[in-house]
Design a protein around this motif. Sequence first.
Motif, PDB file in Angstrom:
ATOM      1  N   PHE A  79       0.811  -1.212   0.000  1.00 19.07           N
ATOM      2  CA  PHE A  79       0.000   0.000   0.000  1.00 19.07           C
ATOM      3  C   PHE A  79       0.847   1.267   0.000  1.00 19.07           C
ATOM      4  O   PHE A  79       0.493   2.251  -0.672  1.00 19.07           O
ATOM      5  CB  PHE A  79      -0.955  -0.018   1.199  1.00 19.07           C
ATOM      6  CG  PHE A  79      -2.124  -0.934   1.017  1.00 19.07           C
ATOM      7  CD1 PHE A  79      -3.263  -0.493   0.363  1.00 19.07           C
ATOM      8  CD2 PHE A  79      -2.089  -2.244   1.472  1.00 19.07           C
ATOM      9  CE1 PHE A  79      -4.353  -1.337   0.166  1.00 19.07           C
ATOM     10  CE2 PHE A  79      -3.166  -3.095   1.287  1.00 19.07           C
ATOM     11  CZ  PHE A  79      -4.305  -2.634   0.632  1.00 19.07           C
ATOM     12  N   ALA A  80       1.973   1.250   0.733  1.00 20.24           N
ATOM     13  CA  ALA A  80       2.830   2.435   0.726  1.00 20.24           C
ATOM     14  C   ALA A  80       3.462   2.631  -0.644  1.00 20.24           C
ATOM     15  O   ALA A  80       3.571   3.757  -1.141  1.00 20.24           O
ATOM     16  CB  ALA A  80       3.912   2.307   1.797  1.00 20.24           C
ATOM     17  N   GLY A  84       9.084   4.639   2.206  1.00 16.42           N
ATOM     18  CA  GLY A  84       9.928   4.292   3.345  1.00 16.42           C
ATOM     19  C   GLY A  84       9.548   5.058   4.600  1.00 16.42           C
ATOM     20  O   GLY A  84       9.533   4.503   5.705  1.00 16.42           O
ATOM     21  N   ASN A  85       9.222   6.349   4.443  1.00 19.38           N
ATOM     22  CA  ASN A  85       8.804   7.148   5.594  1.00 19.38           C
ATOM     23  C   ASN A  85       7.488   6.632   6.176  1.00 19.38           C
ATOM     24  O   ASN A  85       7.313   6.570   7.398  1.00 19.38           O
ATOM     25  CB  ASN A  85       8.621   8.613   5.177  1.00 19.38           C
ATOM     26  CG  ASN A  85       9.932   9.260   4.775  1.00 19.38           C
ATOM     27  OD1 ASN A  85      10.985   8.904   5.278  1.00 19.38           O
ATOM     28  ND2 ASN A  85       9.869  10.206   3.854  1.00 19.38           N
ATOM     29  N   GLY A 102       6.839   5.006   9.814  1.00 14.18           N
ATOM     30  CA  GLY A 102       5.792   5.532  10.692  1.00 14.18           C
ATOM     31  C   GLY A 102       4.920   4.437  11.276  1.00 14.18           C
ATOM     32  O   GLY A 102       4.484   4.528  12.431  1.00 14.18           O
ATOM     33  N   MET A 103       4.657   3.378  10.499  1.00 14.74           N
ATOM     34  CA  MET A 103       3.861   2.268  11.013  1.00 14.74           C
ATOM     35  C   MET A 103       4.567   1.590  12.188  1.00 14.74           C
ATOM     36  O   MET A 103       3.943   1.251  13.200  1.00 14.74           O
ATOM     37  CB  MET A 103       3.605   1.242   9.905  1.00 14.74           C
ATOM     38  CG  MET A 103       2.644   1.686   8.815  1.00 14.74           C
ATOM     39  SD  MET A 103       0.981   2.042   9.418  1.00 14.74           S
ATOM     40  CE  MET A 103       0.981   3.840   9.215  1.00 14.74           C
ATOM     41  N   TYR A 104       5.871   1.383  12.059  1.00 15.82           N
ATOM     42  CA  TYR A 104       6.620   0.750  13.139  1.00 15.82           C
ATOM     43  C   TYR A 104       6.626   1.625  14.391  1.00 15.82           C
ATOM     44  O   TYR A 104       6.469   1.135  15.518  1.00 15.82           O
ATOM     45  CB  TYR A 104       8.050   0.457  12.683  1.00 15.82           C
ATOM     46  CG  TYR A 104       8.159  -0.804  11.849  1.00 15.82           C
ATOM     47  CD1 TYR A 104       8.596  -1.993  12.412  1.00 15.82           C
ATOM     48  CD2 TYR A 104       7.800  -0.808  10.510  1.00 15.82           C
ATOM     49  CE1 TYR A 104       8.684  -3.159  11.654  1.00 15.82           C
ATOM     50  CE2 TYR A 104       7.879  -1.961   9.744  1.00 15.82           C
ATOM     51  CZ  TYR A 104       8.321  -3.136  10.325  1.00 15.82           C
ATOM     52  OH  TYR A 104       8.395  -4.277   9.577  1.00 15.82           O
ATOM     53  N   ILE A 105       6.793   2.935  14.199  1.00 18.21           N
ATOM     54  CA  ILE A 105       6.780   3.850  15.345  1.00 18.21           C
ATOM     55  C   ILE A 105       5.399   3.865  15.998  1.00 18.21           C
ATOM     56  O   ILE A 105       5.278   3.861  17.228  1.00 18.21           O
ATOM     57  CB  ILE A 105       7.180   5.273  14.892  1.00 18.21           C
ATOM     58  CG1 ILE A 105       8.628   5.278  14.393  1.00 18.21           C
ATOM     59  CG2 ILE A 105       7.007   6.270  16.039  1.00 18.21           C
ATOM     60  CD1 ILE A 105       9.644   4.830  15.420  1.00 18.21           C
ATOM     61  N   LEU A 106       4.339   3.863  15.179  1.00 19.92           N
ATOM     62  CA  LEU A 106       2.986   3.843  15.732  1.00 19.92           C
ATOM     63  C   LEU A 106       2.760   2.588  16.570  1.00 19.92           C
ATOM     64  O   LEU A 106       2.166   2.656  17.651  1.00 19.92           O
ATOM     65  CB  LEU A 106       1.959   3.914  14.593  1.00 19.92           C
ATOM     66  CG  LEU A 106       0.483   3.830  15.020  1.00 19.92           C
ATOM     67  CD1 LEU A 106       0.121   5.002  15.926  1.00 19.92           C
ATOM     68  CD2 LEU A 106      -0.428   3.800  13.800  1.00 19.92           C
ATOM     69  N   ALA A 144      -5.702   3.793   2.137  1.00 16.47           N
ATOM     70  CA  ALA A 144      -4.520   2.933   2.205  1.00 16.47           C
ATOM     71  C   ALA A 144      -3.836   3.056   3.561  1.00 16.47           C
ATOM     72  O   ALA A 144      -3.406   2.056   4.152  1.00 16.47           O
ATOM     73  CB  ALA A 144      -3.549   3.292   1.089  1.00 16.47           C
ATOM     74  N   LEU A 145      -3.742   4.291   4.071  1.00 18.24           N
ATOM     75  CA  LEU A 145      -3.166   4.484   5.411  1.00 18.24           C
ATOM     76  C   LEU A 145      -4.019   3.783   6.467  1.00 18.24           C
ATOM     77  O   LEU A 145      -3.487   3.161   7.391  1.00 18.24           O
ATOM     78  CB  LEU A 145      -3.069   5.978   5.732  1.00 18.24           C
ATOM     79  CG  LEU A 145      -1.843   6.734   5.230  1.00 18.24           C
ATOM     80  CD1 LEU A 145      -1.958   8.212   5.580  1.00 18.24           C
ATOM     81  CD2 LEU A 145      -0.558   6.156   5.805  1.00 18.24           C
TER      82      LEU A 145
END
Length: 666
Positions: A438-439, A448-449, A453-457, A607-608
């Motif tokens: 999706f990204a 990549g950003n 962000g998904m990992y940080i969330l 998608a997000l």
Amino acid sequence: MKKAITVALAGNPNVGKTTLFNTLTGSRQHVGNWPGVTVEKKEGIREYSGRTIEVTDLPGTYSLTAYSADEVVARNFIIEDRPDVVVQVVDASNLERNLYLTMQLAELGRPVIIALNMVDVAEGRGDTIDEKRLAELLAMPVIRTVGTSGEGLLDLLDAVVAIAAKGEKHTHTIGYGDDAEALISDLVGILDDDPDLAPRYPLRWLAVRLIEGDADIRRVVSGSSVGDAVSARLADIDFDEYEATLADKRYEAIGAILPQACTICVRKMTGSDMIDRVVTNKYLGIPIFLALMWGAFQLTFAVAEPFMAGIEYIFGWLGEGVAASVGPEWLASLLGDGVIGGVGGVLVFVPNIFILFLILSILEGSGYLARGAFIMDRLMYAIGLPGKSFIPMLMGFGCNVPAIMSTRTIEDERDRLITILVNPFISCGARLPVYILFAGVFFGRDAGNVIFGMYILGILVAILSAKLFRSTVLPGESSPFIMEMPPYRIPTLKNALLNMWEKGSTYLKKAGGIILIGSLIVWFLASYPAGVGYGSEESFAGMIGKFVEPLVAPLGLDWKIAVALIFGFVAKEIVVSSLGVLYGAEEGSAALSDALLADPALSAAGALAVMVFVLLYMPCVATLAVIKKETGSWRWAGFSVLYGLVVAWSLAFVTFHVAGFFLGGA
């Protein structure tokens, strides 16, 4: 044919034991779990000097006191499986701490060899070690090794073969003082009356463990014929006092040995110390850690892109070939849409996953990931997440199942339960294909950003959930986190590649098994009942999706995404394979990414929302099963599902509407 030589590889964490194990066994190794215990078991084989050497890599442990499952496994293997030789890997630059385990191993009555590892590090900082004198004082062979380069490896193998041939036991013991020795002598006399104990255990070692209050050993002895007599002899002793006395005596013995075998020069600030002043700095540590992780995801996406394009082209070509040459039509659809569209849609992300695991293996081998745990612990401890839980959380980036299993090293039950409940929010490797898909489709160069962000969330949701649980359902103080920083080392490519393959191959096995089955089920649901258009709303898949669609419509998602999310409960990769099946026929030979981009029902904001929902909603079946097993209750497993669904829906809803305001589509 000569019997194989069995070797137990023991040692503290971060002494280079895994590196030495990999160097010894190469690719001839496999990983599983110890019977009845969720602790990782590594075994490998080495042919040398006409003998087969079977090496078992025991869990890293600082002592054999049996406070954790790792210590129990290491100790029980040496006692009950009776390896021919125990090789203790010792960090030459931290001899005093490492020799404490040596003192305990010597009491087990097995042949012990010291692999004096990382000698180059010790000598580089000014230490001079006389290994021959150390061998005399310990009454066991001491071999200098450097695991990363293989130095001393042949000498170590020679020593293993020689000691195994002699069959000698090392019975080096420590004098624990008059009072303790009198008590040990009494207990040995009592224990010797049981004919079953003496053949199974060294009686002096049993006595020492009993007066140190070892719960496992007390259970073993209480079930014997001398259990009552032992209990009567121990009735009036202070176990804590004896444990402290015995520990002091071991350190006294080490203190007497070290000056005779090791000259420790005036300490200079090492390279590791200078680097740590920057990377573990109170203010710089977290930004540097986040920047490195961000760089890892950017590099993963950039390097993998041409490989992804190649794999996508191959599967597109295969799909076209099947459609043109295979009959009847249902079989062509099964192979093209079900197998190629489903499994191919997942395999296209293999380069990303392998590259990310390689980068993380390099960071781990360098010693930096241990610093990452230390850096993040300050933040996590401040808001209630147990300090010891960071290692299981770190493991969760690979797979939540072994990560949850590893919580057995956490003694406090509330700390352990919190760690289990929040671990599914840590983004495992199975979710990565969904992010990449999706990204990559909707965010191009910023993919990549977005993935970062998904990992940080996921980390933030885990931390905030831990804070919530700590202040509500599981109140109390979180336990401190204590770990030793390994020195920085230049990681070897061989070990990094082995580590990458060990983790990445699990993904390939999934693609060949559970993902294939899931794809075929989705194909069947999308193709029947007979006569409906493939992937239409009248198919079984369409019926299921339309039934669930009202729940996901507020998130900007349609029935196809709903179906994929339902099947993602089995394994998160099936989200991608399901979409590959459902979208495949509509776009002919076009790639799944093109089909998603052409779907008018899906926007960048949607998608997000998909990525956020996949990150946070219910654990996969395997993770749910291990939560039940580790907590002993379906109640906590059910709580994990319901809590995850509520959090996932809420944050995906907010994401869709906030992102829609900026990106359009809400």
